[in-house]
Design an enzyme around this catalytic site. Sequence first.
Site, PDB file in Angstrom:
ATOM      1  CD  GLN A 139      -3.045  -0.966   2.184  1.00 22.19           C
ATOM      2  OE1 GLN A 139      -3.574   0.136   2.337  1.00 22.19           O
ATOM      3  NE2 GLN A 139      -3.436  -2.035   2.863  1.00 22.19           N
ATOM      4  CB  CYS A 140       1.532   3.681  -2.716  1.00 29.57           C
ATOM      5  SG  CYS A 140       2.231   2.746  -4.087  1.00 29.57           S
ATOM      6  CG  PHE A 141      -0.357   7.401  -0.394  1.00 29.31           C
ATOM      7  CD1 PHE A 141       0.059   8.705  -0.228  1.00 29.31           C
ATOM      8  CD2 PHE A 141      -0.449   6.896  -1.682  1.00 29.31           C
ATOM      9  CE1 PHE A 141       0.365   9.503  -1.315  1.00 29.31           C
ATOM     10  CE2 PHE A 141      -0.154   7.673  -2.784  1.00 29.31           C
ATOM     11  CZ  PHE A 141       0.259   8.993  -2.598  1.00 29.31           C
TER      12      PHE A 141
END
Length: 232
Positions: A139-141
């Site tokens: 999950q990038c953020f």
Amino acid sequence: MSEAKSEQWFVVDSGPGDAAANMALDEALLETSPGTNLPVLRFYSWTQPAASFGYFQKIADIERATALRPLVRRTTGGGLVPHDADWTYSVVVPPSHAWYALRASESYERMHRWIQSAFTALRVATELATSCRKEIPGQCFAGFEKSDVLFLGRKIAGAAQRRTKDGLLIQGSVQPQPAGISRVAWQQAMCSAAHNDRGTAWSKWTPPGVVLEQTQRLAAEKYSRDDYNRRR
């Protein structure tokens, strides 16, 4: 690597689109980049909440990680990115441009230094991460990567890349945005920062018919299809 004092870029604000159309236009811009022969900065938004995920990720992992639908597989790498009110952009660089020759890490840092410069002009103090912090896999953020843009210690800008013989595509998102800054102000600051830092001369551009036709084909035959989005 040096560049000319002044260089020409196209800027496109394509407005809101659905998940398939947004991904399709980015890929169409990449595929036609040698003919365009100028870098393109594209700003866009979303007609409905959605989530994009990296080309190499497994759909089963993504479905467990988010309740957002629709899900769309990007042509770039990276992890899961939720989209709704985020500020989404892409940069497409043709092979003839000096940016294309940069290593992936250099390209990533260059993109985020540009965003940092825009926020500085808006009197928002940000920094680039000097290391990684993983919190939730994929999950990038949820964590951050080296050279991501941080605000008050939290990631607010990340990106993913793909380099082909046709050019370099960078897809990025800014979220959550610092309070008191509008999307329009940030977009203007991005253009101004590039002009001030690199002498970029901007031309507003409407993608020609060949790009729009390719976008429609890619949206229908690729990004809206389960067999593509569920290929892993």
